[in-house]
Design a protein around this motif. Structure first.
Motif, PDB file in Angstrom:
ATOM      1  N   GLU A   1      -8.404  14.688  22.840  1.00 59.52           N
ATOM      2  CA  GLU A   1      -9.043  15.660  23.727  1.00 59.52           C
ATOM      3  C   GLU A   1      -8.497  17.071  23.526  1.00 59.52           C
ATOM      4  OE1 GLU A   1      -9.868  14.576  27.816  1.00 59.52           O
ATOM      5  OE2 GLU A   1      -9.278  12.520  27.367  1.00 59.52           O
ATOM      6  N   VAL A   2      -7.535  17.230  22.623  1.00 58.65           N
ATOM      7  CA  VAL A   2      -7.018  18.562  22.293  1.00 58.65           C
ATOM      8  C   VAL A   2      -7.716  19.052  21.034  1.00 58.65           C
ATOM      9  CG1 VAL A   2      -4.986  19.920  21.649  1.00 58.65           C
ATOM     10  CG2 VAL A   2      -4.778  18.080  23.338  1.00 58.65           C
ATOM     11  N   ARG A   3      -8.262  20.267  21.109  1.00 57.69           N
ATOM     12  CA  ARG A   3      -8.896  20.877  19.947  1.00 57.69           C
ATOM     13  C   ARG A   3      -7.900  21.829  19.299  1.00 57.69           C
ATOM     14  NH1 ARG A   3     -11.190  17.127  20.183  1.00 57.69           N
ATOM     15  NH2 ARG A   3     -13.404  16.701  20.602  1.00 57.69           N
ATOM     16  N   LEU A   4      -7.261  21.347  18.249  1.00 55.92           N
ATOM     17  CA  LEU A   4      -6.200  22.102  17.585  1.00 55.92           C
ATOM     18  C   LEU A   4      -6.789  23.078  16.580  1.00 55.92           C
ATOM     19  CD1 LEU A   4      -3.092  22.325  17.390  1.00 55.92           C
ATOM     20  CD2 LEU A   4      -3.179  20.608  15.585  1.00 55.92           C
ATOM     21  N   GLU A   5      -6.375  24.349  16.670  1.00 61.40           N
ATOM     22  CA  GLU A   5      -6.780  25.380  15.720  1.00 61.40           C
ATOM     23  C   GLU A   5      -5.518  25.993  15.114  1.00 61.40           C
ATOM     24  OE1 GLU A   5      -9.272  28.284  17.509  1.00 61.40           O
ATOM     25  OE2 GLU A   5     -10.657  26.817  18.389  1.00 61.40           O
ATOM     26  N   VAL A   6      -5.360  25.876  13.800  1.00 61.56           N
ATOM     27  CA  VAL A   6      -4.175  26.396  13.111  1.00 61.56           C
ATOM     28  C   VAL A   6      -4.598  27.534  12.188  1.00 61.56           C
ATOM     29  CG1 VAL A   6      -2.243  25.870  11.592  1.00 61.56           C
ATOM     30  CG2 VAL A   6      -3.056  24.132  13.215  1.00 61.56           C
ATOM     31  N   THR A   7      -3.978  28.679  12.366  1.00 61.18           N
ATOM     32  CA  THR A   7      -4.210  29.834  11.508  1.00 61.18           C
ATOM     33  C   THR A   7      -2.981  30.052  10.639  1.00 61.18           C
ATOM     34  OG1 THR A   7      -5.617  30.871  13.177  1.00 61.18           O
ATOM     35  CG2 THR A   7      -4.753  32.289  11.446  1.00 61.18           C
ATOM     36  N   THR A   8      -3.206  30.230   9.338  1.00 55.96           N
ATOM     37  CA  THR A   8      -2.104  30.404   8.397  1.00 55.96           C
ATOM     38  C   THR A   8      -1.879  31.877   8.119  1.00 55.96           C
ATOM     39  OG1 THR A   8      -2.517  28.281   7.347  1.00 55.96           O
ATOM     40  CG2 THR A   8      -1.313  29.904   6.068  1.00 55.96           C
ATOM     41  N   GLU A   9      -0.686  32.372   8.409  1.00 56.13           N
ATOM     42  CA  GLU A   9      -0.336  33.767   8.152  1.00 56.13           C
ATOM     43  C   GLU A   9       1.174  33.937   8.285  1.00 56.13           C
ATOM     44  OE1 GLU A   9      -2.721  35.775  11.000  1.00 56.13           O
ATOM     45  OE2 GLU A   9      -2.178  34.387  12.580  1.00 56.13           O
ATOM     46  N   ASP A  10       1.728  34.833   7.468  1.00 58.53           N
ATOM     47  CA  ASP A  10       3.164  35.091   7.495  1.00 58.53           C
ATOM     48  C   ASP A  10       3.529  36.296   8.353  1.00 58.53           C
ATOM     49  OD1 ASP A  10       3.946  32.942   5.880  1.00 58.53           O
ATOM     50  OD2 ASP A  10       3.482  34.050   4.052  1.00 58.53           O
ATOM     51  N   ARG A  11       2.538  37.071   8.776  1.00 54.38           N
ATOM     52  CA  ARG A  11       2.825  38.264   9.563  1.00 54.38           C
ATOM     53  C   ARG A  11       3.235  37.891  10.990  1.00 54.38           C
ATOM     54  NH1 ARG A  11      -1.218  39.679  13.181  1.00 54.38           N
ATOM     55  NH2 ARG A  11      -3.087  38.377  13.032  1.00 54.38           N
ATOM     56  N   ALA A  12       3.877  38.832  11.680  1.00 56.60           N
ATOM     57  CA  ALA A  12       4.228  38.638  13.089  1.00 56.60           C
ATOM     58  C   ALA A  12       2.983  38.885  13.932  1.00 56.60           C
ATOM     59  CB  ALA A  12       5.350  39.592  13.491  1.00 56.60           C
ATOM     60  N   VAL A  13       2.538  37.881  14.673  1.00 57.69           N
ATOM     61  CA  VAL A  13       1.334  38.014  15.485  1.00 57.69           C
ATOM     62  C   VAL A  13       1.698  38.374  16.919  1.00 57.69           C
ATOM     63  CG1 VAL A  13       0.108  36.348  14.057  1.00 57.69           C
ATOM     64  CG2 VAL A  13       1.284  35.563  16.112  1.00 57.69           C
ATOM     65  N   ASP A  14       0.751  38.990  17.618  1.00 62.47           N
ATOM     66  CA  ASP A  14       0.876  39.239  19.047  1.00 62.47           C
ATOM     67  C   ASP A  14       0.238  38.049  19.757  1.00 62.47           C
ATOM     68  OD1 ASP A  14       0.386  40.018  21.734  1.00 62.47           O
ATOM     69  OD2 ASP A  14       0.517  42.134  21.163  1.00 62.47           O
ATOM     70  N   MET A  15       1.068  37.172  20.324  1.00 58.60           N
ATOM     71  CA  MET A  15       0.562  35.921  20.864  1.00 58.60           C
ATOM     72  C   MET A  15      -0.435  36.132  21.991  1.00 58.60           C
ATOM     73  SD  MET A  15       3.819  33.334  20.824  1.00 58.60           S
ATOM     74  CE  MET A  15       2.747  31.972  21.277  1.00 58.60           C
ATOM     75  N   VAL A  16      -0.130  37.048  22.908  1.00 61.55           N
ATOM     76  CA  VAL A  16      -1.013  37.280  24.048  1.00 61.55           C
ATOM     77  C   VAL A  16      -2.304  37.942  23.599  1.00 61.55           C
ATOM     78  CG1 VAL A  16      -1.256  38.488  26.250  1.00 61.55           C
ATOM     79  CG2 VAL A  16       0.919  37.406  25.664  1.00 61.55           C
TER      80      VAL A  16
END
Length: 297
Positions: free
Chosen positions: A119-134
């Motif tokens: 029931e969890v829809r997992l989405e994985v994005t591949t990147e080495d940069r620092a992301v802004d989580m919010v």
């Protein structure tokens, strides 16, 4: 503050427009526009800059969206959990992960996690940069040796180290002669590798003959005998055990630490807690050999 109006504002901000929000939610565009206008009036603030074809958050609108989006999501999840009688992992889980770890391990991790929590829809994005989580809507990020951030908390779940390896057909020079090397990046500014071995520290002069953008590409070229390479132990552990590569020493630099991070202000949802537990189960000791065994298993 009217929570329904706030929820409508977040819906419009997330989808970037009244039309897109209306199509995604099935609610009338006019209703969303009216509710946002009422919220702006009650706050005495303009939350959107409205153009002929564009809708853009104002500075105040962006601040409100960043501070309330996660809270509204948690309210929805809590209500759903209470209604179902259990705090069962469900919903969308967005994760940002670095390139190499994604290439060698995230596919297997994601598949196993889905089979356990369908029931969890997992989405994985591949990147080495620092992301802004919010700002970018991630609930978890995986990073290698991240810089300290007071807004994030987490733990190390894997440790690795860099090793210098080469094909058995390539002899390590006994003098100051440069050895052919396969490097990641441009190779500029690097003329030698400092290594640690049982005999002590030494320096290996290198001549970068191939400059590649991926560590997997570097490993494959080193396997082919083009030159020596500096690679994570987990990536070449099986090659060393099989004799396809030989170990010239450990790179004299800090260990590689993989962290799993999440915003410090947020309560952990059931799906985030489930993924953290799943990582701990997959890598209970958190060693390079454990990662190599997981990838090769």
């Amino acid at each position: 503050m009217d929570l329904l109006a706030l929820a409508d504002f977040n819906l419009v901000a997330r989808h970037g427009g009244f039309g897109s929000a209306a199509r995604a939610s099935g609610r009338p565009k006019a209703t969303l526009s009216r509710r946002v206008a009422e919220l702006e009036s009650s706050l005495k603030l303009r939350l959107f800059e409205r153009g002929a074809r564009t809708l853009k958050l104002t500075q105040e609108g962006r601040a409100l969206y960043e501070r309330t989006g996660a809270l509204l999501t948690e309210l929805d999840e809590t209500a759903a959990a209470i209604a179902s009688g259990a705090d069962k992992p469900r919903g969308r889980l967005r994760i940002s992960a670095p390139l190499l770890f994604s290439q060698i391990a995230m596919g297997k991790l994601a598949a196993g996690f889905f089979l356990r929590y369908p029931e969890v829809r997992l989405e994985v994005t591949t990147e080495d940069r620092a992301v802004d989580m919010v700002e970018e809507g991630y609930e978890l990020v995986i990073r290698v040796n991240p810089a300290p951030d007071e807004n994030l908390v987490g733990r190390i779940f894997l440790r690795d180290r860099q090793v210098v390896v080469a094909s058995p057909t390539l002899n390590r020079p006994s003098d100051t002669a440069a050895v052919p090397a396969v490097v990641r990046g441009t190779g500029e500014g690097v003329s030698a590798w400092d290594v640690k071995a049982a005999a002590g520290r030494s320096s290996i002069a290198i001549d970068p003959v191939l400059c590649l953008s991926s560590l997997i590409m570097v490993r494959d070229a080193v396997r082919a005998g083009v030159g020596a390479g500096r690679l994570p132990l987990s990536l070449v552990s099986h090659d060393l055990a099989a004799g396809r590569l030989v170990h010239w020493g450990d790179a004299a630099e800090p260990e590689i630490a993989l962290w799993i991070l999440y915003p410090s202000r947020r309560l952990l949802s059931a799906r985030v807690a489930a993924f953290l537990d799943y990582l701990k189960e997959a890598f209970p000791m958190g060693t390079a050999d454990e990662l190599a065994a997981y990838v090769g298993g």
